[in-house]
Design an enzyme around this catalytic site. Sequence first.
Site, PDB file in Angstrom:
ATOM      1  CG  HIS A  26      -9.406   4.344  -1.890  1.00  0.00           C
ATOM      2  ND1 HIS A  26     -10.217   3.364  -1.363  1.00  0.00           N
ATOM      3  CD2 HIS A  26      -8.407   4.548  -0.987  1.00  0.00           C
ATOM      4  CE1 HIS A  26      -9.732   2.983  -0.190  1.00  0.00           C
ATOM      5  NE2 HIS A  26      -8.641   3.688   0.062  1.00  0.00           N
ATOM      6  CD  GLU A 411      10.838 -18.060   1.674  1.00  0.00           C
ATOM      7  OE1 GLU A 411      11.790 -18.779   2.036  1.00  0.00           O
ATOM      8  OE2 GLU A 411      10.938 -16.816   1.508  1.00  0.00           O
TER       9      GLU A 411
END
Length: 665
Positions: A26, A411
């Site tokens: 990238h 969570e």
Amino acid sequence: MYSRKELANAIRMLSIDAVQNAQSGHPGMPMGMADIAEVLWRSFLKHNPANPNWNDRDRFILSNGHGSMLLYSLLHLTGYNLPIEELKKFRQLNSKTPGHPETGETPGVETTTGPLGQGLANAVGMAIAERTLSSYFNRPGYDIINHYTWVFVGDGCLMEGISHEVCSLAGTLNLGKLIVFYDKNGISIDGKTAHWFTDDTAKRFESYNWHVLDNIDGHDSESIERSIKQAKLITNQPSIIICNTIIGFGSPNKSGTAESHGAPLGEVEISLIREQLKWNYPPFQIPKEIYKKWNFIEEGSKLEKKWNEKFSLYQSKYPDLSTEYLRRINKKLPVEWDRVTNNYISFLQKNRQSIASRKASQNTLEKYAMILPELIGGSADLSPSNLTMWSRCNSIKDNLSGNYIHYGVREFGMTAIANGISHHGGFIPYTATFLMFVEYARNAVRMAALMCTKHIFVYTHDSIGLGEDGPTHQPVEQLSSLRITPNIDVWRPSDQVETAVAWKKAIEKTSGPTALILSRQNLDQFERSSEQLENISYGAYILYDSKKRLDIIFISTGSELNVTLIAAKKLASLGYSVRVVSMPCTSVFDRQDASYKEFVLPTYVAKRVAVEASIEDFWYKYVGINGVIIGMKTFGESAPAEDLFKKFGFTVQNIFNKSLILLKS
């Protein structure tokens, strides 16, 4: 004399050349963020390339980890042990330059990033760790812990839901030494983000109680420098610096487009970039003067030397504090650890009690945490249910040197934040929720395993035994999915003694996370000899044995062990030779030597029965294809626990009947 732009171009060209050489990677993000990186790393970042593990270094996190060549270029240029040959091996087997940054593989990489947003979450954890440690150990004139956490994020990081979870909490906690740079280039893989990401990011972060610096030119060094100075002045809020950048900056034909995001730019385009940037050097060649401008070893060593001198004075004035600091940073357990834990486990065995393993866990915390100030706990808004608080818990919101975090209903964010706390050092984090809701946290759990992070997961309400809340809250497949994840030890204790052993093993484990799987309902305690008590730590042991050549072996865990034992004894009364094996941790048992495994599960015994209120498939590795598994085949139902255990076959009579059929087959 080289300009700042030319120094930044060194990052751009190394990134371009490495991606082209690998034919993979990238290039766009490193090209777009190079100017920001040059200002931060050369003018603000406190670090020492000669000692990447210096305790009081700033932490730099590349949350948009696909742009890893940006980080590798920075590490190489500033003098870390990352020679140019490693950059030439970008994305190749056994190199120090994997496709995404991996902690432990590359010096200077603080955490493994790639799954977008999680690096940002780890950074929040590191900022929490810095502030909590500094509040505990620093004294007037002796700020031995005083560093910043810097983060690069992209559009993808801020689109991911975890960014909301962790940035909301970071603002609530007033993490003033957390500074984030947002690479606002408006491009993702599918094209222009204006078609799917139109949030007002500045207002969003203002609502989180962040200090926002908007519309900063990400290619103007002076603007970037001013914004960093302004951010550092704000001590009671995290800061986000929103930088307008051009992805693929310097590419005549591909800048500002998705084409520059995730593929090599090609030899023709790279030649044009060299012309555009006036970079007249072959691939991977950097002028000596540019290396000299970038190298930070001398300056970094001076910074660390100054800190060492301060710490030496701190040791003289505060010998006990400094000794405790070094113990925690060096990950050493207290000298009294074995004595306290072994005495407690023996005490529990002698004082039998039928309690839920979640309550046994809380009792164990009460004993162990007294001598472990490095334990820092938290729950995703389930503290009274998970029973993760003990008598000396203090919220870090109310007490900056506290030891408990109320994460709220987050969570995923909770788990990734605690991964960052662990990687910062000085703490052993434990986090809690219902076992079913590990699904919300899943990728952060996997990242903890991948990074071998010391992180204790406390997962309660472990089966259909939670009852009336029904199948949305009743875990079925979760135990198996955790067990087959590499590097995680999963303990499902059957009583208070096994629970205390599980906590002891989790805290002693030096590499990788541990999951403690705990019941809502009360569990009877078992009689054990001293040998059996010792063998719990091996992950599986013989709980009951007929002491002659075996006809059948039962294997069970947790709340099902008691009915399994009763059924086995019923078979024994008919003259069969039976063995009951408690297997609280399959992975620990699997790591034992062949002789111990043969001792517990002799290969000559083909008739085996596994009993556990979770998905059946996992247990075939222990009972064989012709063995019997009494487990779950479907999701649960809403009903009282005792009715559900009966419906799904976790009864003495059903276990007895199926075992008898196996014996007669």
